[in-house]
Design a protein around this motif. Structure first.
Motif, PDB file in Angstrom:
ATOM      1  N   UNK A   1       0.834  -1.206   0.000  1.00 22.01           N
ATOM      2  CA  UNK A   1       0.000   0.000   0.000  1.00 22.01           C
ATOM      3  C   UNK A   1       0.865   1.250   0.000  1.00 22.01           C
ATOM      4  N   UNK A   2       1.909   1.200   0.840  1.00 20.85           N
ATOM      5  CA  UNK A   2       2.808   2.348   0.921  1.00 20.85           C
ATOM      6  C   UNK A   2       3.445   2.647  -0.431  1.00 20.85           C
ATOM      7  N   UNK A   3       3.969   1.588  -1.055  1.00 23.87           N
ATOM      8  CA  UNK A   3       4.641   1.751  -2.349  1.00 23.87           C
ATOM      9  C   UNK A   3       3.662   2.308  -3.380  1.00 23.87           C
ATOM     10  N   UNK A   4       2.433   1.750  -3.394  1.00 22.63           N
ATOM     11  CA  UNK A   4       1.437   2.202  -4.375  1.00 22.63           C
ATOM     12  C   UNK A   4       1.098   3.663  -4.160  1.00 22.63           C
TER      13      UNK A   4
ATOM     14  N   UNK B   1       4.037   5.963  -5.269  1.00 23.36           N
ATOM     15  CA  UNK B   1       4.184   5.993  -6.721  1.00 23.36           C
ATOM     16  C   UNK B   1       3.063   6.793  -7.376  1.00 23.36           C
ATOM     17  N   UNK B   2       1.819   6.494  -7.015  1.00 20.24           N
ATOM     18  CA  UNK B   2       0.689   7.138  -7.694  1.00 20.24           C
ATOM     19  C   UNK B   2       0.578   8.609  -7.314  1.00 20.24           C
ATOM     20  N   UNK B   3       0.930   8.938  -6.052  1.00 17.50           N
ATOM     21  CA  UNK B   3       0.910  10.359  -5.669  1.00 17.50           C
ATOM     22  C   UNK B   3       1.928  11.136  -6.489  1.00 17.50           C
ATOM     23  N   UNK B   4       3.118  10.524  -6.639  1.00 19.72           N
ATOM     24  CA  UNK B   4       4.169  11.180  -7.430  1.00 19.72           C
ATOM     25  C   UNK B   4       3.693  11.428  -8.849  1.00 19.72           C
ATOM     26  N   UNK B   5       3.085  10.405  -9.450  1.00 27.04           N
ATOM     27  CA  UNK B   5       2.619  10.548 -10.829  1.00 27.04           C
ATOM     28  C   UNK B   5       1.500  11.586 -10.917  1.00 27.04           C
ATOM     29  N   UNK B   6       0.622  11.586  -9.906  1.00 31.17           N
ATOM     30  CA  UNK B   6      -0.473  12.560  -9.883  1.00 31.17           C
ATOM     31  C   UNK B   6       0.063  13.974  -9.820  1.00 31.17           C
ATOM     32  N   UNK B   7       1.068  14.176  -8.951  1.00 31.99           N
ATOM     33  CA  UNK B   7       1.659  15.516  -8.827  1.00 31.99           C
ATOM     34  C   UNK B   7       2.312  15.947 -10.131  1.00 31.99           C
ATOM     35  N   UNK B   8       2.995  14.965 -10.759  1.00 35.93           N
ATOM     36  CA  UNK B   8       3.657  15.283 -12.021  1.00 35.93           C
ATOM     37  C   UNK B   8       2.627  15.730 -13.054  1.00 35.93           C
ATOM     38  N   UNK B   9       1.503  15.002 -13.107  1.00 36.46           N
ATOM     39  CA  UNK B   9       0.430  15.356 -14.043  1.00 36.46           C
ATOM     40  C   UNK B   9      -0.044  16.784 -13.803  1.00 36.46           C
ATOM     41  N   UNK B  10      -0.233  17.118 -12.516  1.00 34.58           N
ATOM     42  CA  UNK B  10      -0.713  18.461 -12.181  1.00 34.58           C
ATOM     43  C   UNK B  10       0.286  19.529 -12.600  1.00 34.58           C
ATOM     44  N   UNK B  11       1.579  19.192 -12.409  1.00 36.19           N
ATOM     45  CA  UNK B  11       2.617  20.165 -12.746  1.00 36.19           C
ATOM     46  C   UNK B  11       2.565  20.506 -14.235  1.00 36.19           C
TER      47      UNK B  11
END
Lengths: 132, 295
Positions: free
Chosen positions: B125-128, B131-141
């Motif tokens: 769960x932690x890894x997921x 990873x997904x938060x990072x990708x989400x932030x990147x998308x927003x950026x």
């Protein structure tokens, strides 16, 4: 050293600056012009600077000085043909040359001087015309 | 920590691929971005499949950092998607949800796959999440950058549109200013004005500030600069169109424009005509129409 020619036309002196002004040239012009105004009793000085591409604060101050000297010697200075870039530079430098009259081209500048000569009538003009 | 979270995540995602994708598509469909009509269902599904496929491939490398090399293709795809969404006018929530809604199906799958193994479940769960938060932030950026590009282009277009110099008469120019004056715009305005003075051999320029919403000390200084430059070129300036409220503000601020100022453009134009030796006169009253008919 080269000098900038000063031409006399009736009661007016005409200077066209067609080379890049460096400081010594500017000072020489100031001196020459002063003595010519005194010698001829000219009532107007027309400085044409349409070929002048580069100005610095020194040249700006020189124009101001010439105008002030001319005023003391009872002549009016008109600067004509200033380029847009030069005008912007002078304004950004804070030199708005408030003591100087300006005109878009030589024709209108001469009209300004002529208007002053006409105002004075023959009396003020006497010496300048006599020396023609 | 003995258990590698990313391995748990890889195992789960590969094992429950079909279920996760289906559940994600369901979430995307009900998520609201389809209802706005900005994107078609087929397109949304294709995007989701591509992203999911690339995520799975990237995960297979065993790397958990979203900025690492294996995620390069995935990041590019996400950047393309969010950039196009920025231009299409999606809300930030819609764009972020595209990636973040993948979290739910993956977490559910993790839960199901590691039901008995608490330690694996937590690590996965932690890894997921990471990873997904990072990708989400990147998308927003990327979304944000895309929006900023759009805004930058628009302001440039506005600046180009709003600085015309109009010739009113032989030797008389008008410069109708619209919108707030900042130093960048004043520069453009000044250059246009001075060039027009040279081109049209103008004696008088009328600066109309009816469309300028506020005049503070800075705007006044900009105006004065333009006027001083025009004077150096041998043209006089007249200011027109100062609205009553602006006149009040200017006086209260102690701003002084030492130039001729007229209430309306028409007044300024009349003054300009007078200064250039022209007058406007009404022609003699035209003969009555009836008289013409009789002739």
């Amino acid at each position: 050293m080269d000098r900038i020619p000063i031409l006399k036309l009736g009661g007016a002196l005409i200077v066209t600056i067609q080379v890049d002004m460096h400081d010594r040239l500017a000072m020489a012009l100031e001196e020459d012009l002063t003595s010519r105004i005194a010698a001829t009793g000219a009532r107007g000085v027309l400085i044409e600077i349409s070929a002048l591409e580069i100005v610095d604060s020194f040249i700006g101050r020189m124009l101001d000085n010439i105008a002030a000297i001319s005023r003391v010697l009872d002549a009016e200075t008109v600067v004509v043909g200033m380029r847009p870039a030069v005008a912007i530079t002078l304004v950004e430098l804070g030199l708005t040359l408030t003591g100087i009259k300006t005109a878009l081209n030589v024709e209108r500048g001469m009209a300004l001087i002529q208007a002053r000569l006409d105002e004075d009538g023959d009396l003020g003009n006497a010496r300048a015309s006599r020396e023609d | 920590m003995a258990i590698d979270g990313i391995q748990v995540l890889v195992r789960t995602v590969t094992g429950h691929e079909a279920a996760i994708l289906e559940s994600w598509l369901g979430l995307l469909k009900s998520g609201g971005s389809l209802q706005t009509g900005r994107i078609r269902e087929v397109e949304l599904q294709a995007q989701a499949r591509t992203v999911f496929g690339q995520l799975r491939d990237a995960l297979a490398s065993g790397e958990s950092d979203g900025h690492a090399a294996p995620y390069e293709t995935l990041r590019e795809t996400l950047a393309d998607i969010s950039r196009s969404r920025a231009i299409q006018g999606f809300t930030p929530t819609d764009t972020a949800n595209f990636v973040l809604s993948l979290k739910e199906p993956i977490l559910t799958a993790l839960d199901a796959a590691n039901a008995g193994d608490m330690a694996s479940l937590v690590a996965g769960t932690r890894a997921a999440n990471r990873l997904l938060d990072g990708l989400g932030l990147y998308t927003m950026e990327v979304f944000q950058t895309g929006r900023e590009e759009v805004i930058g282009r628009q302001s440039q277009e506005i600046a180009e549109l709003s600085t015309p110099v109009v010739q009113l008469w032989d030797g008389i120019l008008a410069l109708p200013l619209i919108g707030t004056l900042d130093s960048a715009r004043t520069g453009v305005v000044m250059e246009n004005l001075l060039q027009a003075i040279v081109d049209e051999e103008a004696e008088i320029a009328i600066i109309d500030i009816t469309g300028v919403p506020t005049v503070d000390t800075l705007v006044a200084q900009h105006l004065l600069k333009a006027i001083a430059a025009a004077r150096l070129m041998g043209a006089d300036c007249i200011i027109s169109g100062i609205r009553p409220q602006i006149a009040q503000t200017m006086v209260h601020l102690g701003v002084e424009l030492n130039v001729v100022s007229k209430a309306t453009l028409a007044d300024a134009f009349a003054l300009a005509l007078r200064r250039t030796g022209r007058t406007v006169v009404r022609r003699a009253a035209p003969a009555p129409v009836a008289a013409d008919d009789r002739r």
